[in-house]
Design an enzyme around this catalytic site. Structure first.
Site: not given
Ligand code: PRP
Length: 187
Positions: A103, A107
């Site tokens: 990853e 967040d």
């Molecule tokens: C982002 C990142 C993780 C997720 C983390 O993906 O790549 O997969 O958010 O966030 P969390 O810990 O709050 O769940 P995003 O949904 O932005 O998609 P992307 O990778 O396509 O930008």
């Protein structure tokens, strides 16, 4: 405003990123030296992990398979509901293999929690995560286990872009990790 004009400051330069990825690849290669013989699948979570997984994988010195999943979380970027859905599943059969989820960022932790639970139902030998960035202030669920998982940097609670991370699908391809100017997202 130009892409670079939207950046408040550079948090990690290309050189710093490269050094950290090398360190992580060395640690992962060492820790999985024996396990890799039983089958190791690196699962990159799209889209954010594309650069990290490609850099990391090319520096591993152990055999592994590459696969990808795309997930989406409900709610807005700042107010996440914790609900996650699969946009694209991986193709690999992970039964009896070791899985390393790759990853770009943790967040709230909801995405990783969802993935860990989902992949566990497929009965792999083990599941661990290698995450490049972590925002400790934003974490809602404790998904990170220091004894099992791998992490690049803990970062401040700012809007971070570059090296795979986007704002509204922009800035992903910047080669560095930067802090976005507030005026870009507080319009
Ligand atoms: C982002 C990142 C993780 C997720 C983390 O993906 O790549 O997969 O958010 O966030 P969390 O810990 O709050 O769940 P995003 O949904 O932005 O998609 P992307 O990778 O396509 O930008």
């Amino acid at each position: 405003m130009s892409e670079l004009g939207c950046i408040e400051s550079v948090l990690y330069t290309e050189e710093v990123i490269d050094q950290k990825v090398r360190e992580l690849a060395e640690i992962v290669s060492e820790q999985y030296k024996e396990k890799a013989k039983e089958g190791l699948v690196l699962v990159g979570i799209l889209k954010g992990s594309i650069f990290f997984i490609s850099d990391l994988a090319r520096r591993l010195t152990i055999p592994h398979q590459l696969d990808f999943m795309a997930l989406s979380s409900y709610g807005s970027k700042t107010v996440t509901t914790g609900a996650v859905r699969i946009i694209m599943d991986m193709r690999a059969d992970i039964y009896n293999k070791h899985v390393l989820i790759v990853e770009d960022i943790v967040d709230s932790g909801y995405t990783l929690q969802f993935l860990q639970n989902l992949l566990a139902t497929r009965k792999p030998r083990s599941i661990a995560t290698c995450v490049f960035l972590r925002k400790p202030e934003r974490m809602k669920v404790q998904v990170f286990d220091e004894t099992r998982d791998f992490m690049g940097f803990d970062i401040p609670n700012e809007w971070i872009v570059g090296y795979g991370l986007d704002y509204d699908e922009r800035f992903r391809s910047l080669p560095f990790v930067g802090i976005l100017k507030r005026e870009v997202y507080e319009k």
